[in-house]
Design a protein around this motif. Structure first.
Motif, mmCIF file in Angstrom:
data_model
loop_
_atom_site.group_PDB
_atom_site.id
_atom_site.type_symbol
_atom_site.label_atom_id
_atom_site.label_comp_id
_atom_site.label_asym_id
_atom_site.label_seq_id
_atom_site.Cartn_x
_atom_site.Cartn_y
_atom_site.Cartn_z
ATOM 1 N N PHE A 1 47.517 59.796 13.528
ATOM 2 C CA PHE A 1 47.279 60.521 14.778
ATOM 3 C C PHE A 1 48.643 60.676 15.427
ATOM 4 O O PHE A 1 49.222 59.717 15.928
ATOM 5 N N THR A 2 49.183 61.898 15.378
ATOM 6 C CA THR A 2 50.584 62.137 15.721
ATOM 7 C C THR A 2 50.709 63.032 16.953
ATOM 8 O O THR A 2 49.936 63.986 17.107
ATOM 9 N N PHE A 3 51.691 62.710 17.814
ATOM 10 C CA PHE A 3 51.983 63.533 18.986
ATOM 11 C C PHE A 3 53.460 63.896 19.005
ATOM 12 O O PHE A 3 54.334 63.051 18.735
ATOM 13 N N VAL A 4 53.742 65.150 19.358
ATOM 14 C CA VAL A 4 55.104 65.641 19.561
ATOM 15 C C VAL A 4 55.144 66.309 20.923
ATOM 16 O O VAL A 4 54.309 67.174 21.230
ATOM 17 N N ALA A 5 56.093 65.892 21.759
ATOM 18 C CA ALA A 5 56.176 66.445 23.115
ATOM 19 C C ALA A 5 56.531 67.919 23.074
ATOM 20 O O ALA A 5 57.401 68.348 22.312
ATOM 21 N N GLY A 6 55.844 68.684 23.934
ATOM 22 C CA GLY A 6 56.148 70.091 24.093
ATOM 23 C C GLY A 6 56.743 70.353 25.460
ATOM 24 O O GLY A 6 57.378 69.467 26.062
ATOM 25 N N ASP A 7 56.559 71.541 25.992
ATOM 26 C CA ASP A 7 57.124 71.917 27.280
ATOM 27 C C ASP A 7 56.633 70.985 28.385
ATOM 28 O O ASP A 7 55.445 70.629 28.458
ATOM 29 N N ASN A 8 57.560 70.588 29.242
ATOM 30 C CA ASN A 8 57.255 69.816 30.452
ATOM 31 C C ASN A 8 56.572 68.488 30.156
ATOM 32 O O ASN A 8 55.740 68.024 30.919
ATOM 33 N N MET A 9 56.943 67.852 29.034
ATOM 34 C CA MET A 9 56.266 66.616 28.639
ATOM 35 C C MET A 9 57.261 65.633 28.022
ATOM 36 O O MET A 9 58.158 66.027 27.271
ATOM 37 N N ARG A 10 57.106 64.374 28.369
ATOM 38 C CA ARG A 10 57.800 63.296 27.670
ATOM 39 C C ARG A 10 56.841 62.122 27.537
ATOM 40 O O ARG A 10 55.872 61.996 28.308
ATOM 41 N N PHE A 11 57.092 61.269 26.565
ATOM 42 C CA PHE A 11 56.243 60.102 26.337
ATOM 43 C C PHE A 11 56.990 58.834 26.743
ATOM 44 O O PHE A 11 58.220 58.735 26.586
ATOM 45 N N GLN A 12 56.259 57.876 27.250
ATOM 46 C CA GLN A 12 56.790 56.539 27.466
ATOM 47 C C GLN A 12 55.920 55.572 26.678
ATOM 48 O O GLN A 12 54.757 55.359 27.008
ATOM 49 N N VAL A 13 56.481 55.030 25.600
ATOM 50 C CA VAL A 13 55.722 54.192 24.661
ATOM 51 C C VAL A 13 56.239 52.757 24.758
ATOM 52 O O VAL A 13 57.436 52.503 24.539
ATOM 53 N N THR A 14 55.331 51.848 25.087
ATOM 54 C CA THR A 14 55.689 50.434 25.190
ATOM 55 C C THR A 14 54.824 49.638 24.227
ATOM 56 O O THR A 14 53.607 49.511 24.440
ATOM 57 N N PRO A 15 55.396 49.121 23.141
ATOM 58 C CA PRO A 15 54.595 48.348 22.183
ATOM 59 C C PRO A 15 54.044 47.084 22.835
ATOM 60 O O PRO A 15 54.627 46.534 23.778
ATOM 61 N N SER A 16 52.948 46.610 22.306
ATOM 62 C CA SER A 16 52.341 45.376 22.798
ATOM 63 C C SER A 16 52.935 44.177 22.056
ATOM 64 O O SER A 16 53.275 44.269 20.866
ATOM 65 N N THR A 17 53.069 43.084 22.762
ATOM 66 C CA THR A 17 53.554 41.852 22.130
ATOM 67 C C THR A 17 52.396 40.969 21.680
ATOM 68 O O THR A 17 52.607 39.890 21.125
ATOM 69 N N THR A 18 51.182 41.439 21.929
ATOM 70 C CA THR A 18 49.978 40.728 21.490
ATOM 71 C C THR A 18 49.182 41.648 20.575
ATOM 72 O O THR A 18 49.708 42.635 20.060
ATOM 73 N N ASN A 19 47.920 41.344 20.408
ATOM 74 C CA ASN A 19 47.056 42.207 19.590
ATOM 75 C C ASN A 19 46.515 43.390 20.374
ATOM 76 O O ASN A 19 45.741 44.187 19.844
#
Length: 797
Positions: free
Chosen positions: A190-208
């Motif tokens: 399940f893949t996402f690529v930012a387009g116009d007027n968009m950015r992602f903030q991804v924070t991995p989890s340190t737990t399950n």
């Protein structure tokens, strides 16, 4: 199995004339090769916008929450479902730190949905989403569509085995979620690529716990993100409408004398189905594949035996030989070779591994698991085969060719041998009652099994395991089918005598155990109590209730005893709930008693005296039950409660027309289906009861009035519930998902709901505005189809 190879070949080289074994209907001119399939549909239903795509690469259904249902704080849902492996995912998006009152929406950008491919032979679907506000990804379930359905309908419960992982490569413009199948090498991305007027903030989890993923808009206006869902499950060859439906001119080739079918009705039903101009035909096509038919989307994009067989029973007159035999072959091939039981549901892909692990058979990996628990399914194949081989032109002289095929699922066992196993199963089901017709010898659900028919739960049958449909409709009709097939030499001729003797007992004795009478005074009291507890009004007890053409009630309710047939038995105690399963008996049996037909007249009274409302026929009505808990058990929010199931209306309408047409004369109306009369020399005895025939004709008229009370496209959805306007005395439609405490929702398209395509409206002339039930209205529909049941949006009609 052979049927797969044959029908796949047919899909590759469609012909434009009726393909039949009959020389009179044989193709005479080679057809041109069809253009590559590019099926695209849009259907709005249950508060969701559904997009359907099938081409040479993939087949997929994608769902977004309808913007009409959006609020400033409500999550938006995305679903992708693929028939390949019954794979899919559900993902929720939540508005993030927003205090405005503007609606939060996540939508598909028009024109961006298309098939997609990836590494490791992955295929799937991709598009672009538009976010109206900042959002956070919520719960996401990947892998099996069944796992997604379990989460949606299981009050948010998910097994940890379905957890996904975050790909290590991520940044402000890209991230990917991965799910490896439980016990195989297959995976989903399940893949996402930012387009116009968009950015992602991804924070991995340190737990399950899952990662924290935010979709952040860079400025004003919507933000866009490209997405894709890919997996490497094996796909299926689809059946386009041209390979599924007969061409319109096929009707002229059919011999109709003495068959019960009207050539004009058949021709009218076929308009636009084969040539690709009918959007509804395309919806059916999306559910049809070269090796099986699937039940519905998005929740049931896999094989279900019962759904296939009921759909075939009504749709066969308008289907091509190859399509019919693809579906029949799927049923026969999945027969249990040990005991002749028929497969209710096929579990494939990732969820098959989950089932195998739970069955302590993890070594089987994702080997398909067949569910054989449903008693009703065992008794549905033989009546459908009898109808096909002995009454339909497409099935003429086809028995040998079909039954000589072999099953890959049963180590090459022939279809004929598997069918014989099923016949033996039926005799085992029915012998005890035929020899000693007492309640304890009726057919019950399997031991320690809460389900065994289409009501699908303990609650659905009122906790009664001895169901009306299994005993009064299917058992006798299945025995008569065995007799007919044996007398025709298709199965062992020695079966005929036993089948006939058993059937006679079942036809004359079984229904009496379900017959229930309430005296006039008690009936009146129970109706008054029910009206109050169900938040209805007493105006429904007068005249034609919600079917009145005006809001006034000019006639008074008549005080008389009420006799009907109970939904089920618990041991010898009846569960006295009015129900629509009488339609099964009308459609499948030929020797119907006058008493049972009077029960039909009772059932087809206006609700709450019967089942009919101005938005359709309910499947259940507990108004006469002394057990007041049945009011809640069969509520308007229950999946099998006081709700309208489209296919049940079609079954009742087709069955009632079939029985009345046996009488001939003024009782008969043009029909599409081919039904031989019970005998060649005489009509059923009850046809001489002019009052009964008159009552049935009135019931038929009122049934169709109820059926046509909703927008026509609504009939092709799975089911809908009601809201009641006390001032108008009218019911309005509402999606079950807005009422169900379990979160159960209806499918936007459902295979057996399309059976209305093969029905002719007996209240209209052939070719009239409403004729063909909904066919003529559906043909010519271009673009999106909007179903009349839209989430919590209420339509009063």
């Amino acid at each position: 199995m052979v049927v797969v190879k044959k029908t796949a070949a047919v899909a590759a080289t469609a012909t434009t004339v009726l393909l039949s074994a009959s020389s009179a209907l044989a193709a005479t001119t080679p057809a041109a090769s069809p253009a590559p399939e590019n099926l695209r549909l849009q259907v709005t239903a249950e508060g969701n916008v559904n997009y359907f795509l099938r081409d040479q690469t993939t087949a997929a259904q994608v769902l977004f929450t309808d913007t009409q249902n959006a609020t400033s704080s409500k999550p938006s849902r995305f679903v992708a479902a693929l028939p390949a492996g019954n794979s899919g995912l559900v993902s929720y998006f939540l508005p993030l730190n927003d205090t405005s009152n503007n609606a939060f929406t996540v939508t598909l950008v028009n024109g961006t949905l298309q098939s997609a491919t990836g590494e490791d032979k992955k295929v799937g679907v991709k598009g672009s989403m538009a976010f109206s506000k900042n959002a956070q990804m919520g719960v996401t379930v990947m892998g099996a569509t069944r796992a997604s359905r379990d989460y949606v309908e299981g009050r948010g419960v998910m097994h940890e085995i379905f957890n996904y992982t975050l790909n290590a490569q991520y940044n402000e413009t890209y991230f990917q979620l991965n799910r490896k199948w439980i016990n195989s090498s297959k995976t989903m991305d399940f893949t996402f690529v930012a387009g116009d007027n968009m950015r992602f903030q991804v924070t991995p989890s340190t737990t399950n716990a899952p990662p924290n993923i935010q979709f952040l808009l860079k400025g004003d206006g919507p933000g866009y993100a490209q997405w894709s869902v890919l997996c490497n499950e094996t796909g299926f060859a689809g059946l386009p409408a041209s390979d599924l439906f007969l061409p319109e001119n096929a009707a002229s080739s059919y011999p109709t004398s003495g068959t019960g079918s009207d050539p004009a009705a058949l021709k009218n039903a076929l308009k636009g189905l084969n040539d690709g101009t009918n959007e509804i035909a395309k919806q059916v096509s999306f559910l049809a594949y070269a090796d099986k038919f699937t039940a519905g989307g998005w929740r049931f994009l896999t094989y279900f035996g019962r759904d296939t067989l009921f759909s075939l029973r009504l749709l066969m007159p308008i289907l091509k030989t190859e399509a019919i035999e693809a579906a029949l072959g799927a049923v026969i091939a999945r027969t249990n070779p040990q005991d002749g039981t028929l497969c209710h549901e096929e579990t494939i892909g990732d969820y098959a591994s989950f089932i195998n692990i739970n069955n302590n058979q993890s070594w089987k990996g994702d080997t398909p698991e067949f569910d054989y628990k449903m008693v009703d399914t065992d008794m549905l194949l033989l009546p459908v085969l009898s109808h096909y081989f002995l009454e339909l032109p497409q099935g003429k002289n086809r028995a040998s060719a079909l039954l000589s095929k072999t099953s890959d699922f049963a180590n090459g066992t022939t279809y004929a041998a598997l069918l014989e196993k099923n016949v033996d199963r039926i005799f085992n089901h029915t012998a005890a009652f035929a020899q000693n017709p007492v309640a304890s010898n009726l057919i019950a659900f399997r031991p320690n099994m809460p389900v065994g028919n289409w009501w699908d739960s303990n609650q659905g049958t009122g906790y009664g395991p001895i169901a009306f449909d299994n005993n009064v409709a299917y058992a006798p009709s299945c025995l008569r089918a065995i007799q007919a097939l044996a007398e025709a030499g298709i199965i062992k001729s020695s079966y005929a005598k036993t089948a006939s003797e058993y059937a006679t007992v079942w036809e004359s004795k079984a229904e009496d155990f379900f017959k229930y009478t309430v005296d006039a005074s008690t009936a009146t009291k129970r109706l008054d109590t029910f009206v109050q507890s169900a938040n209805l009004t007493s105006s429904l007890l007068y005249g034609d209730g919600s079917l009145n053409t005006t809001t006034s009630s000019s006639s008074t309710p008549s005080a008389k005893d009420v006799t009907f047939y109970s939904l089920s038995l618990k041991e010898s105690d009846q569960i006295p709930v009015l129900h629509s399963d009488l339609g099964f008996a009308l459609l499948m049996r030929t020797n119907i008693s006058a008493s049972l037909l009077r029960g039909v007249v009772t059932a087809l009274q206006p609700y709450p005296r019967g089942l009919l409302t101005n938005i359709g026929m309910l499947i259940a009505n507990p108004a006469y039950s002394p057990n007041t808990s049945h009011t809640d058990l069969f509520s308007r929010g229950a999946y099998h409660g006081t709700v309208v199931w489209s296919f049940q209306q079609a079954i009742m309408a087709a069955g009632l027309q079939r029985q009345l047409n046996f009488c001939g004369g003024d009782a008969a109306t043009p029909q599409v289906d081919f039904n031989r009369p019970p005998t060649s020399t005489s009509k059923p005895e009850w046809c001489s009861d002019t009052q009964l025939v008159s009552d049935l004709k009135r019931s038929q008229t009122q049934l169709w009035q109820a059926i046509k009370g909703v927008p026509r496209e609504t009939l092709f959805s799975e089911l809908w519930s009601y809201v009641y306007d006390a001032d108008k005395g009218r019911f309005g439609t509402i999606g079950l998902g807005a009422l169900s405490p379990e979160g159960t929702e209806a499918d936007a398209i459902q295979l057996w709901s399309f059976t209305f395509l093969a029905l002719a409206d007996p209240t209209m002339p052939i070719g009239g505005v409403s004729d063909g039930a909904v066919r003529s209205a559906a043909s010519g529909v271009v673009g999106a189809v909007v179903v009349g049941v839209v989430g919590a949006v209420v339509a009063f009609l």
